[in-house]
Design a protein around this motif. Structure first.
Motif, mmCIF file in Angstrom:
data_model
loop_
_atom_site.group_PDB
_atom_site.id
_atom_site.type_symbol
_atom_site.label_atom_id
_atom_site.label_comp_id
_atom_site.label_asym_id
_atom_site.label_seq_id
_atom_site.Cartn_x
_atom_site.Cartn_y
_atom_site.Cartn_z
ATOM 1 N N MET A 1 0.825 -1.218 0.000
ATOM 2 C CA MET A 1 0.000 0.000 0.000
ATOM 3 C C MET A 1 0.853 1.260 0.000
ATOM 4 S SD MET A 1 -2.861 1.141 2.783
ATOM 5 C CE MET A 1 -3.697 2.703 2.650
ATOM 6 N N TYR A 2 2.025 1.189 0.643
ATOM 7 C CA TYR A 2 2.848 2.389 0.782
ATOM 8 C C TYR A 2 4.131 2.276 -0.022
ATOM 9 C CZ TYR A 2 -0.341 3.196 4.599
ATOM 10 O OH TYR A 2 -1.472 3.377 5.337
ATOM 11 N N SER A 3 4.620 3.414 -0.482
ATOM 12 C CA SER A 3 5.859 3.459 -1.249
ATOM 13 C C SER A 3 6.840 4.385 -0.563
ATOM 14 C CB SER A 3 5.580 3.967 -2.671
ATOM 15 O OG SER A 3 5.055 5.278 -2.627
ATOM 16 N N LYS A 4 8.107 4.256 -0.919
ATOM 17 C CA LYS A 4 9.133 5.092 -0.307
ATOM 18 C C LYS A 4 9.057 6.522 -0.827
ATOM 19 C CE LYS A 4 11.430 3.016 2.817
ATOM 20 N NZ LYS A 4 11.501 3.626 4.151
ATOM 21 N N SER A 5 9.289 7.471 0.064
ATOM 22 C CA SER A 5 9.244 8.879 -0.333
ATOM 23 C C SER A 5 10.111 9.683 0.603
ATOM 24 C CB SER A 5 7.808 9.401 -0.279
ATOM 25 O OG SER A 5 7.780 10.803 -0.408
ATOM 26 N N LYS A 6 10.698 10.744 0.070
ATOM 27 C CA LYS A 6 11.476 11.651 0.914
ATOM 28 C C LYS A 6 10.559 12.516 1.765
ATOM 29 C CE LYS A 6 15.415 11.947 -2.243
ATOM 30 N NZ LYS A 6 16.246 12.847 -3.085
ATOM 31 N N ASP A 7 9.328 12.697 1.294
ATOM 32 C CA ASP A 7 8.365 13.515 2.024
ATOM 33 C C ASP A 7 7.717 12.655 3.098
ATOM 34 O OD1 ASP A 7 6.576 15.307 2.920
ATOM 35 O OD2 ASP A 7 5.302 15.312 1.126
ATOM 36 N N ASN A 8 8.265 12.681 4.307
ATOM 37 C CA ASN A 8 7.793 11.779 5.349
ATOM 38 C C ASN A 8 7.186 12.516 6.530
ATOM 39 O OD1 ASN A 8 10.066 12.926 6.356
ATOM 40 N ND2 ASN A 8 11.097 11.031 6.929
ATOM 41 N N LYS A 9 6.630 13.702 6.273
ATOM 42 C CA LYS A 9 6.046 14.502 7.340
ATOM 43 C C LYS A 9 4.571 14.174 7.497
ATOM 44 C CE LYS A 9 6.217 17.735 10.475
ATOM 45 N NZ LYS A 9 6.985 17.519 11.710
ATOM 46 N N VAL A 10 4.187 13.720 8.682
ATOM 47 C CA VAL A 10 2.789 13.440 8.988
ATOM 48 C C VAL A 10 2.169 14.701 9.588
ATOM 49 C CG1 VAL A 10 1.206 12.035 10.353
ATOM 50 C CG2 VAL A 10 3.257 10.999 9.368
ATOM 51 N N SER A 11 1.043 15.128 9.040
ATOM 52 C CA SER A 11 0.392 16.355 9.505
ATOM 53 C C SER A 11 -0.717 16.037 10.503
ATOM 54 C CB SER A 11 -0.206 17.120 8.323
ATOM 55 O OG SER A 11 0.783 17.426 7.374
ATOM 56 N N ILE A 12 -1.037 17.037 11.317
ATOM 57 C CA ILE A 12 -2.135 16.924 12.273
ATOM 58 C C ILE A 12 -3.168 17.983 11.919
ATOM 59 C CG2 ILE A 12 -2.795 16.978 14.712
ATOM 60 C CD1 ILE A 12 0.178 16.491 15.363
ATOM 61 N N ILE A 13 -4.438 17.591 11.866
ATOM 62 C CA ILE A 13 -5.502 18.552 11.578
ATOM 63 C C ILE A 13 -6.607 18.408 12.617
ATOM 64 C CG2 ILE A 13 -5.052 18.618 9.099
ATOM 65 C CD1 ILE A 13 -7.500 16.797 8.723
ATOM 66 N N ALA A 14 -7.300 19.507 12.853
ATOM 67 C CA ALA A 14 -8.476 19.481 13.726
ATOM 68 C C ALA A 14 -9.699 19.232 12.860
ATOM 69 C CB ALA A 14 -8.607 20.798 14.475
ATOM 70 N N HIS A 15 -10.493 18.241 13.239
ATOM 71 C CA HIS A 15 -11.714 17.909 12.500
ATOM 72 C C HIS A 15 -12.863 17.909 13.498
ATOM 73 C CE1 HIS A 15 -14.106 16.202 9.260
ATOM 74 N NE2 HIS A 15 -14.611 15.355 10.137
ATOM 75 N N GLY A 16 -13.664 18.989 13.462
ATOM 76 C CA GLY A 16 -14.686 19.138 14.490
ATOM 77 C C GLY A 16 -14.009 19.379 15.827
ATOM 78 N N LYS A 17 -14.300 18.521 16.801
ATOM 79 C CA LYS A 17 -13.699 18.656 18.125
ATOM 80 C C LYS A 17 -12.610 17.620 18.373
ATOM 81 C CE LYS A 17 -17.853 20.646 20.266
ATOM 82 N NZ LYS A 17 -18.849 20.518 21.359
ATOM 83 N N SER A 18 -12.226 16.905 17.321
ATOM 84 C CA SER A 18 -11.221 15.857 17.474
ATOM 85 C C SER A 18 -10.064 16.077 16.507
ATOM 86 C CB SER A 18 -11.855 14.484 17.238
ATOM 87 O OG SER A 18 -12.387 14.413 15.924
ATOM 88 N N LEU A 19 -9.031 15.251 16.653
ATOM 89 C CA LEU A 19 -7.828 15.386 15.838
ATOM 90 C C LEU A 19 -7.658 14.189 14.905
ATOM 91 C CD1 LEU A 19 -5.282 16.633 18.533
ATOM 92 C CD2 LEU A 19 -6.563 18.001 16.887
ATOM 93 N N LYS A 20 -7.074 14.467 13.757
ATOM 94 C CA LYS A 20 -6.746 13.417 12.799
ATOM 95 C C LYS A 20 -5.313 13.599 12.321
ATOM 96 C CE LYS A 20 -11.282 12.352 10.762
ATOM 97 N NZ LYS A 20 -12.038 12.234 9.484
ATOM 98 N N LEU A 21 -4.710 12.480 11.914
ATOM 99 C CA LEU A 21 -3.417 12.537 11.254
ATOM 100 C C LEU A 21 -3.633 12.428 9.750
ATOM 101 C CD1 LEU A 21 -1.133 10.211 13.423
ATOM 102 C CD2 LEU A 21 -1.440 12.677 13.582
#
Length: 412
Positions: A1-21
């Protein structure tokens, strides 16, 4: 499912009153964006835990041992929560903390987008220009900042660095704040206005209104201009409402009622680092402006038969949102650009002697307020129309009319 990439930054977002990655698209072979619900609330504790999980996912991905994503979810039923080990302060680069701090405030909508672009990017620039990077070098960073900037700038920047590290300390990213109290050691010369006062006063620098005759000549020049007659209605709107430039270019037809008898100012459009941003009004959420016959007729005359809900009332020559800097630079004042000379309409009127002298476009606002006072409108009513407080009107406008006040006989 996943491939190698130099872009390895996981972001955090607020969705409603909870958090998602949010995992990088480049990680997935099909290019689809993957989001992971964490079961964490959108608060400081939640963000701290989310940062831990994001860092763990990044480490596991880099080492080719990424687990099924549901195994990374925060388990509130566990007896022992994962503890965040304090990073020794002398190992941390300020720019890393600053990026986390800005990301946290932006995602939590604690600051406007313009603040991030204009103010926070400026602070980031000072961090990057400083040859000292680590928090253990805070004394050297502070000294370089003070020696290479004005005291006002240095104090403003160090205040932001302190706020960042105070947040990082609360989030347990560092064990101490090396910038605490340093801003107080910077003593600016006395009688200097605060930053807030300076910002406020930029709206009132050199109040120099146009006369009625000058207004008419400016409008006539716009109306008859071979290229810029398109902006005649905008300029007349400035004079008839006294609104800020950003408020006029932000108006949409849905902000006007059907018979054009009432304008509701709700949005302002500003240009920050070349990007147009829509934001709330300066001092309020919205402002009602009842139209007199002259203003109502103006709006009715330019109202299209078919209107889209988000259509702007005033548009550029190419039908896009007007950029105030372009309008003022090329149309109102004139400028030199890429070897070409653009003659501004109002600048030309001043050079030809048609008006007494050149004034910038924001004087249309001062003109409306001044004329409204001269027509006998109450200060509180003018303040409501233009989005200022009565105190501001008294301070910057009414106070200058002392010579026209007649003291009545008291017959005592």
């Amino acid at each position: 499912m996943y491939s190698k990439s130099k872009d390895n930054k996981v972001s955090i977002i607020a969705h409603g009153k909870s958090l998602k990655l949010v995992l990088p698209r480049a990680w997935a072979k099909d290019g689809k964006q993957v989001k992971v619900s964490l079961g964490l609330k959108d608060n400081e504790d939640g963000w701290r835990e989310a940062e831990l999980i994001a860092q763990q996912i990044e480490r596991d991905y880099a080492q080719d041992r990424l687990k099924p994503l549901n195994e990374y979810k925060y388990d509130k039923d566990k007896e022992q929560k994962p503890k965040l080990s304090l990073i020794p302060s002398n190992d941390v680069q300020l720019i890393e903390l600053w990026d986390k701090y800005v990301n946290f405030r932006a995602n939590n909508k604690q600051v406007a987008e313009t603040t991030v672009i204009l103010n926070y990017q400026r602070v980031s620039g000072h961090i990057q220009k400083n040859p000292y990077k680590l928090l253990s070098q805070s004394h050297e960073m502070f000294t370089f900042l003070v020696e290479n900037n004005s005291l006002k700038t240095a104090k403003r920047i160090i205040t932001q660095w302190n706020a960042c590290c105070h947040w990082a300390l609360t989030m347990k990213y560092i064990s101490k704040n090396p910038f605490e109290g340093l801003a107080a050691t910077i003593k600016e010369p006395k009688n200097k206005k605060s930053i807030e006062e300076q910002i406020e006063d930029t709206d009132f620098i050199d109040i120099d209104p146009f006369t009625i005759d000058e207004m008419r000549k400016i409008l006539e020049a716009f109306k008859n201009h071979h290229k810029y007659h398109h902006y005649y209605s905008l300029v007349k709107f400035f004079f008839l409402t006294g609104c800020r430039t950003s408020e006029a270019v932000g108006l949409r037809w849905r902000h006007i009622n059907n018979d054009c008898s009432m304008v509701t100012f709700q949005e302002a459009v500003v240009c920050a680092s070349g990007k147009l941003i829509t934001k709330r009004l300066k001092n309020q959420d919205f402002r009602k402006f009842p139209c007199n016959k002259e203003l109502q007729n103006l709006l009715l005359s330019i109202k299209p038969n078919i209107i889209g809900e988000d259509d702007r009332i005033f548009k550029s020559l190419t039908g896009k949102t007007i950029r105030a800097d372009v309008f003022n630079g090329f149309v109102w004042r004139g400028c030199e650009n890429k070897g070409a000379t653009y003659v501004g309409i109002v600048q030309q009127l001043a050079e030809d002697g048609a008006i007494d002298h050149y004034r910038p476009q924001y004087q249309t606002r001062h003109t409306f307020i001044t004329l409204a006072l001269e027509k006998g409108m109450e200060v509180k009513d003018i303040a409501r129309l233009v989005g200022n407080s009565p105190e501001i009107i008294y301070k910057h406008y009414a106070g200058s009319r002392l010579e026209s006040i007649t003291v009545p006989d008291l017959n005592i």
